[in-house]
Design a protein around this motif. Sequence first.
Motif, PDB file in Angstrom:
ATOM      1  N   ARG A 113       0.832  -1.201   0.000  1.00  0.00           N
ATOM      2  CA  ARG A 113       0.000   0.000   0.000  1.00  0.00           C
ATOM      3  C   ARG A 113       0.873   1.259   0.000  1.00  0.00           C
ATOM      4  NH1 ARG A 113      -1.844  -3.089   3.877  1.00  0.00           N
ATOM      5  NH2 ARG A 113      -1.109  -1.677   5.513  1.00  0.00           N
ATOM      6  N   THR A 114       0.448   2.253  -0.756  1.00  0.00           N
ATOM      7  CA  THR A 114       1.121   3.550  -0.785  1.00  0.00           C
ATOM      8  C   THR A 114       0.128   4.625  -0.366  1.00  0.00           C
ATOM      9  OG1 THR A 114       0.572   3.983  -3.110  1.00  0.00           O
ATOM     10  CG2 THR A 114       2.619   2.792  -2.662  1.00  0.00           C
ATOM     11  N   PHE A 115       0.652   5.731   0.142  1.00  0.00           N
ATOM     12  CA  PHE A 115      -0.221   6.818   0.584  1.00  0.00           C
ATOM     13  C   PHE A 115       0.513   8.135   0.430  1.00  0.00           C
ATOM     14  CE2 PHE A 115      -2.003   9.694   3.776  1.00  0.00           C
ATOM     15  CZ  PHE A 115      -3.361   9.601   3.472  1.00  0.00           C
ATOM     16  N   VAL A 116      -0.185   9.155  -0.072  1.00  0.00           N
ATOM     17  CA  VAL A 116       0.375  10.497  -0.208  1.00  0.00           C
ATOM     18  C   VAL A 116      -0.103  11.340   0.960  1.00  0.00           C
ATOM     19  CG1 VAL A 116       0.452  12.597  -1.585  1.00  0.00           C
ATOM     20  CG2 VAL A 116       0.522  10.387  -2.714  1.00  0.00           C
ATOM     21  N   ARG A 117       0.844  11.890   1.714  1.00  0.00           N
ATOM     22  CA  ARG A 117       0.504  12.775   2.842  1.00  0.00           C
ATOM     23  C   ARG A 117       1.120  14.144   2.590  1.00  0.00           C
ATOM     24  NH1 ARG A 117      -0.246  16.300   6.107  1.00  0.00           N
ATOM     25  NH2 ARG A 117      -0.779  15.998   8.327  1.00  0.00           N
ATOM     26  N   THR A 118       0.294  15.092   2.102  1.00  0.00           N
ATOM     27  CA  THR A 118       0.726  16.470   1.885  1.00  0.00           C
ATOM     28  C   THR A 118      -0.359  17.387   2.419  1.00  0.00           C
ATOM     29  OG1 THR A 118      -0.311  16.782  -0.299  1.00  0.00           O
ATOM     30  CG2 THR A 118       1.870  15.748  -0.254  1.00  0.00           C
ATOM     31  N   GLY A 119      -0.190  18.684   2.214  1.00  0.00           N
ATOM     32  CA  GLY A 119      -1.204  19.638   2.634  1.00  0.00           C
ATOM     33  C   GLY A 119      -2.507  19.488   1.875  1.00  0.00           C
ATOM     34  N   ASP A 120      -2.487  18.811   0.722  1.00  0.00           N
ATOM     35  CA  ASP A 120      -3.707  18.612  -0.067  1.00  0.00           C
ATOM     36  C   ASP A 120      -4.492  17.370   0.353  1.00  0.00           C
ATOM     37  OD1 ASP A 120      -3.236  20.852  -1.597  1.00  0.00           O
ATOM     38  OD2 ASP A 120      -2.206  19.768  -3.198  1.00  0.00           O
ATOM     39  N   THR A 121      -3.943  16.539   1.248  1.00  0.00           N
ATOM     40  CA  THR A 121      -4.585  15.279   1.602  1.00  0.00           C
ATOM     41  C   THR A 121      -5.839  15.533   2.440  1.00  0.00           C
ATOM     42  OG1 THR A 121      -2.416  14.222   1.651  1.00  0.00           O
ATOM     43  CG2 THR A 121      -4.249  13.014   2.637  1.00  0.00           C
ATOM     44  N   PRO A 122      -7.014  15.040   2.025  1.00  0.00           N
ATOM     45  CA  PRO A 122      -8.245  15.246   2.799  1.00  0.00           C
ATOM     46  C   PRO A 122      -8.157  14.576   4.169  1.00  0.00           C
ATOM     47  CG  PRO A 122      -8.736  14.482   0.562  1.00  0.00           C
ATOM     48  CD  PRO A 122      -7.260  14.323   0.769  1.00  0.00           C
ATOM     49  N   GLN A 123      -8.949  15.091   5.104  1.00  0.00           N
ATOM     50  CA  GLN A 123      -8.886  14.602   6.473  1.00  0.00           C
ATOM     51  C   GLN A 123      -9.308  13.140   6.585  1.00  0.00           C
ATOM     52  OE1 GLN A 123      -7.585  16.221   9.150  1.00  0.00           O
ATOM     53  NE2 GLN A 123      -7.839  14.233  10.159  1.00  0.00           N
ATOM     54  N   HIS A 124     -10.319  12.722   5.804  1.00  0.00           N
ATOM     55  CA  HIS A 124     -10.781  11.334   5.918  1.00  0.00           C
ATOM     56  C   HIS A 124      -9.706  10.349   5.452  1.00  0.00           C
ATOM     57  CE1 HIS A 124     -11.770  12.110   1.643  1.00  0.00           C
ATOM     58  NE2 HIS A 124     -11.653  10.809   1.486  1.00  0.00           N
ATOM     59  N   GLU A 125      -8.876  10.758   4.498  1.00  0.00           N
ATOM     60  CA  GLU A 125      -7.785   9.895   4.057  1.00  0.00           C
ATOM     61  C   GLU A 125      -6.692   9.822   5.122  1.00  0.00           C
ATOM     62  OE1 GLU A 125      -6.298  10.865   0.220  1.00  0.00           O
ATOM     63  OE2 GLU A 125      -8.268  10.822  -0.763  1.00  0.00           O
ATOM     64  N   ARG A 126      -6.450  10.932   5.815  1.00  0.00           N
ATOM     65  CA  ARG A 126      -5.457  10.922   6.888  1.00  0.00           C
ATOM     66  C   ARG A 126      -5.912   9.992   8.022  1.00  0.00           C
ATOM     67  NH1 ARG A 126      -3.815  17.368   7.425  1.00  0.00           N
ATOM     68  NH2 ARG A 126      -3.742  17.787   5.183  1.00  0.00           N
ATOM     69  N   THR A 127      -7.213   9.998   8.307  1.00  0.00           N
ATOM     70  CA  THR A 127      -7.743   9.120   9.349  1.00  0.00           C
ATOM     71  C   THR A 127      -7.581   7.660   8.958  1.00  0.00           C
ATOM     72  OG1 THR A 127      -9.360  10.821   9.949  1.00  0.00           O
ATOM     73  CG2 THR A 127      -9.787   8.573  10.712  1.00  0.00           C
ATOM     74  N   ALA A 128      -7.855   7.344   7.686  1.00  0.00           N
ATOM     75  CA  ALA A 128      -7.700   5.964   7.211  1.00  0.00           C
ATOM     76  C   ALA A 128      -6.243   5.516   7.290  1.00  0.00           C
ATOM     77  CB  ALA A 128      -8.210   5.851   5.776  1.00  0.00           C
ATOM     78  N   MET A 129      -5.314   6.438   7.029  1.00  0.00           N
ATOM     79  CA  MET A 129      -3.884   6.111   7.101  1.00  0.00           C
ATOM     80  C   MET A 129      -3.488   5.720   8.524  1.00  0.00           C
ATOM     81  SD  MET A 129      -0.627   8.641   6.344  1.00  0.00           S
ATOM     82  CE  MET A 129      -1.058   9.677   7.735  1.00  0.00           C
ATOM     83  N   ARG A 130      -4.074   6.407   9.518  1.00  0.00           N
ATOM     84  CA  ARG A 130      -3.734   6.085  10.908  1.00  0.00           C
ATOM     85  C   ARG A 130      -4.266   4.708  11.308  1.00  0.00           C
ATOM     86  NH1 ARG A 130      -4.847  11.746  11.676  1.00  0.00           N
ATOM     87  NH2 ARG A 130      -7.001  11.307  12.239  1.00  0.00           N
ATOM     88  N   LYS A 131      -5.425   4.336  10.765  1.00  0.00           N
ATOM     89  CA  LYS A 131      -6.013   3.053  11.130  1.00  0.00           C
ATOM     90  C   LYS A 131      -5.245   1.885  10.523  1.00  0.00           C
ATOM     91  CE  LYS A 131     -10.734   4.821  11.738  1.00  0.00           C
ATOM     92  NZ  LYS A 131     -12.130   4.768  11.230  1.00  0.00           N
ATOM     93  N   ARG A 132      -4.765   2.057   9.285  1.00  0.00           N
ATOM     94  CA  ARG A 132      -4.028   0.991   8.610  1.00  0.00           C
ATOM     95  C   ARG A 132      -2.833   1.601   7.899  1.00  0.00           C
ATOM     96  NH1 ARG A 132      -5.923  -3.212   3.866  1.00  0.00           N
ATOM     97  NH2 ARG A 132      -4.491  -4.899   4.441  1.00  0.00           N
TER      98      ARG A 132
END
Length: 550
Positions: A113-132
């Motif tokens: 799995r890959t994930f982009v974390r920048t200032g443009d990343t929506p909050q719901h995606e950041r929450t999902a990143m923390r869970k998995r």
Amino acid sequence: MPADFHPAVTNWFDRTFDAPTPAQSAAWPAIIAQRHVLIAAPTGSGKTLAAFLAVIDELVREGAASGLPDETRVVYVSPLKALSNDIQRNLESPLTGIRDELAALGLPQVDIRTFVRTGDTPQHERTAMRKRPPHIVVTTPESLYILMGSESGRQMLESTRTVIVDEIHAMVASKRGVHLALTLERLEALTGRRLRRIGLSATQKPIEEVARFLVGTRNLRDDGSADCTIVDSGHVRERDLQLEIPAAPLEAVMSGEVWTQVYDRLAELVSEHRTTLVFVNTRRQAERLARHLSERLPAGQVTAHHGSMAKESRLDAEARLKRGELRALVATASLELGIDIGEVDLVCQIASPRSIAAFLQRVGRSGHSVGGTPKGRLFPLSRDDLVECTALLMAVRRGELDLLRLPARPLDVLAQQIVAEVAAREWETDALHTLLRGAYPYRELARAEFDEVVRMLAEGFSTRRGRHGALIHHDAVNGRLKGRRSARLTAITSGGTIPDTADYQVILEPQAQFVGTVNEDFVSHSAGRAGAHPRRGCARRAALHPLLAG
């Protein structure tokens, strides 16, 4: 391909490419051997894939053998949000291809799995990143700093084993690079293990200094050189470069007649090529040049691209150029780095970019493929600019480069990072000083300087109403540092080295469509000339904090 690579990875590469590039062949054995590696090569030499394919292979082999745990292993850092998003998209191609090869070989699937974390990343995606947690995190220096300041971010990052710093040459000579160097030392301390560091760079002078910056002072040999494998493919390659001088004589300041000839010649060059990228040095020039070219070319074939435009407008311009719908894109440095915008036939540079490296990087956006020949045209705008452009081309043909100068231990950046680190956990004063000296720009940080910064952060500043601004507790007797209640919030909201300016959002009414932003100085100057002030109906003020740009 190295024999150590997994068969699925080897099969995908052989199906997709004819052969490894020299940079890839030299880098892969060192990366597999867990060495620090700096890959310095021209644009289009496959250095990004050289770094990613080796770490993907490690994940595939581990996943095929025992399964991949839900933890982050690789952190990829790039200087631009757009470049981060582009890399994440390009990662999907090898990952999908390798999954297909695993299926063809009858082997179990490995879900990387890959994930982009920048200032443009929506909050719901950041929450999902923390869970998995993702296995590969793609981010920017500022967003990595923010992750290091949150409990959830630190929990995710503490399993990191490899850090890839892309376009390191774009940051190493600025405070932004110094800020990143300290963040990497903090990340290594968080993981409690030696991080393998992989740097990707255009060739710099001296390249050994970039290597020392990448690995830090704890990875220097006795002679001062970096304990790092340097893969230097050189920067001298075949290029098609020419000066474009108008028929009318150049003066100290560009006349309207000369500008008209420049516009006409640009339109002629655009018509002769399938896709053209025009670089300018200011956002105002980008808008003006795009307008004049649009008057000389068929409708819808020219547009601008710069940092003040809305994200949706920038992405739309990049996509249209990539699909072949645009003949020309007029851009600032927003497209200077390795964003994938498809095939570009010609690069035109309006006025000298004031840097050999920047010029090579921009021209390298054309012929952006292995074996391709970059094609560039340089347009001087005045007599002085003509002299500089001529010297620039002569330096390129002689194979010369700008001399790199690193900022020396800036104390403002040091103060930010001290507050951020002690807000995350308590530190012994001696240990924190040793940690910060691990960053190469702070190799000569004297204990007296460090103590002075700590004292300022612990005591704050005096005003008529008393002392304010104390952010840390300093136990001088026991030599301990810890953050005050406000330290974490202050570190997150006041960090970074991107200038803190106020911008105005430009809204198209009555559609309420967001067009982009303009700088506060520009708004004040424009309103002053018109004898008026901005109104809420036509411009909405948004205070942009530096970290939001990350």
